[in-house]
Write an enzyme that holds these catalytic residues in place. Sequence first.
Site, PDB file in Angstrom:
ATOM      1  N   LYS A  63      -4.479  24.062  19.201  1.00 59.62           N
ATOM      2  CA  LYS A  63      -5.659  23.709  19.994  1.00 59.62           C
ATOM      3  C   LYS A  63      -5.573  24.316  21.393  1.00 59.62           C
ATOM      4  O   LYS A  63      -6.560  24.823  21.912  1.00 59.62           O
ATOM      5  CB  LYS A  63      -5.812  22.179  20.074  1.00 59.62           C
ATOM      6  CG  LYS A  63      -6.310  21.605  18.751  1.00 59.62           C
ATOM      7  CD  LYS A  63      -6.219  20.101  18.673  1.00 59.62           C
ATOM      8  CE  LYS A  63      -6.987  19.403  19.750  1.00 59.62           C
ATOM      9  NZ  LYS A  63      -7.073  17.936  19.472  1.00 59.62           N
ATOM     10  N   ASP A 105     -11.121  16.080  21.433  1.00 60.23           N
ATOM     11  CA  ASP A 105     -10.853  15.359  20.204  1.00 60.23           C
ATOM     12  C   ASP A 105     -11.844  15.864  19.162  1.00 60.23           C
ATOM     13  O   ASP A 105     -13.016  16.087  19.464  1.00 60.23           O
ATOM     14  CB  ASP A 105     -10.975  13.848  20.397  1.00 60.23           C
ATOM     15  CG  ASP A 105     -10.154  13.086  19.360  1.00 60.23           C
ATOM     16  OD1 ASP A 105      -8.984  13.452  19.142  1.00 60.23           O
ATOM     17  OD2 ASP A 105     -10.675  12.142  18.752  1.00 60.23           O
ATOM     18  N   PHE A 120      -5.842  26.708  11.657  1.00 60.59           N
ATOM     19  CA  PHE A 120      -4.963  25.550  11.473  1.00 60.59           C
ATOM     20  C   PHE A 120      -5.771  24.402  10.882  1.00 60.59           C
ATOM     21  O   PHE A 120      -6.983  24.512  10.683  1.00 60.59           O
ATOM     22  CB  PHE A 120      -4.326  25.146  12.817  1.00 60.59           C
ATOM     23  CG  PHE A 120      -5.306  24.589  13.824  1.00 60.59           C
ATOM     24  CD1 PHE A 120      -6.092  25.435  14.594  1.00 60.59           C
ATOM     25  CD2 PHE A 120      -5.456  23.218  14.003  1.00 60.59           C
ATOM     26  CE1 PHE A 120      -7.005  24.936  15.525  1.00 60.59           C
ATOM     27  CE2 PHE A 120      -6.354  22.704  14.929  1.00 60.59           C
ATOM     28  CZ  PHE A 120      -7.138  23.569  15.687  1.00 60.59           C
ATOM     29  N   GLY A 121      -5.090  23.293  10.621  1.00 58.94           N
ATOM     30  CA  GLY A 121      -5.768  22.078  10.166  1.00 58.94           C
ATOM     31  C   GLY A 121      -6.564  22.311   8.881  1.00 58.94           C
ATOM     32  O   GLY A 121      -6.038  22.841   7.892  1.00 58.94           O
TER      33      GLY A 121
HETATM   34  P1  IMP Z   1      -7.415  15.873  17.015  1.00 56.23           P
HETATM   35  O1  IMP Z   1      -7.463  14.385  16.820  1.00 56.23           O
HETATM   36  O2  IMP Z   1      -8.493  16.381  17.910  1.00 56.23           O
HETATM   37  O3  IMP Z   1      -6.060  16.363  17.400  1.00 56.23           O
HETATM   38  O4  IMP Z   1      -7.724  16.600  15.643  1.00 56.23           O
HETATM   39  C1  IMP Z   1      -7.797  15.938  14.443  1.00 56.23           C
HETATM   40  C2  IMP Z   1      -7.365  16.792  13.306  1.00 56.23           C
HETATM   41  O5  IMP Z   1      -8.483  17.584  12.934  1.00 56.23           O
HETATM   42  C3  IMP Z   1      -6.217  17.774  13.576  1.00 56.23           C
HETATM   43  O6  IMP Z   1      -4.996  17.260  13.281  1.00 56.23           O
HETATM   44  C4  IMP Z   1      -6.532  18.891  12.649  1.00 56.23           C
HETATM   45  O7  IMP Z   1      -5.969  18.630  11.397  1.00 56.23           O
HETATM   46  C5  IMP Z   1      -8.031  18.838  12.532  1.00 56.23           C
HETATM   47  N1  IMP Z   1      -8.661  19.846  13.369  1.00 56.23           N
HETATM   48  C6  IMP Z   1      -8.939  19.778  14.701  1.00 56.23           C
HETATM   49  N2  IMP Z   1      -9.531  20.904  15.096  1.00 56.23           N
HETATM   50  C7  IMP Z   1      -9.610  21.705  14.002  1.00 56.23           C
HETATM   51  C8  IMP Z   1     -10.102  23.015  13.780  1.00 56.23           C
HETATM   52  O8  IMP Z   1     -10.590  23.716  14.684  1.00 56.23           O
HETATM   53  N3  IMP Z   1     -10.009  23.481  12.520  1.00 56.23           N
HETATM   54  C9  IMP Z   1      -9.475  22.757  11.496  1.00 56.23           C
HETATM   55  N4  IMP Z   1      -8.983  21.550  11.649  1.00 56.23           N
HETATM   56  C10 IMP Z   1      -9.048  21.028  12.895  1.00 56.23           C
END
Ligand code: IMP
Length: 205
Positions: free
Chosen positions: A10, A69, A152-153
């Site tokens: 991120k 977030d 990612f993610g």
């Molecule tokens: P967070 O709570 O904002 O850290 O994000 C929640 C979860 O969403 C992360 O652990 C990732 O698995 C997923 N995520 C966040 N941003 C992205 C993205 O841009 N692409 C794909 N998955 C994402």
Amino acid sequence: MVLATANPDKARELAAVLSATATGRAVELVGRPAGVPEVEETGSTLRENALLKARVLGAATDLPALADDTGLEVDALDGEPGVRSARYAGENATYADNVERLLREMAGVAPPDRGARFTTVVVLVFPSGEALEGVGVVEGRITEAPRGAAGFGYDPVFAPSADPAGRTFAEMDAAEKDRLSHRGAALRDLAAKLRDAVGTTGEEG
Ligand code: IMP
């Protein structure tokens, strides 16, 4: 400003998108200092969690603090995993665990019913307590199998509707993802508000 995220994927995207905006080029980004404790995401909305993370980092550094977030809302799962996207497959879930659970929950769902969207809320909290917010949403669909190795993610299973070739985010290079993504849109929204707030002029970012 200091980046609140401890997630290097991120942080890379936030820095790249922000530095590509006119406002962002006038800003010095500082990484999250070591030793600041991880913030528990106890909020019930993306906005609450982003504010929580930015406030803790801002208080620890006395700098304007930027936090985001993100949640993935899947229509066929009544909006899940949403605010729980990071922990969908359990407390210490990896990206792969979360993707696997998502595909399992979606087994048998027909292509027209696989709609989903990513939403990012990004907030910038100043030492004065004032806050600015940007929001970005990208519509797309959940593929039937992971495709691509970038990003990612959930990127390997999310195909944004705006890409005519139907690629997933993980099949795009970083610049292409930033142009289409929720995080890119949220930061451009925030950068425009920041520019208005500080009264700078210059090229659109
Ligand atoms: P967070 O709570 O904002 O850290 O994000 C929640 C979860 O969403 C992360 O652990 C990732 O698995 C997923 N995520 C966040 N941003 C992205 C993205 O841009 N692409 C794909 N998955 C994402």
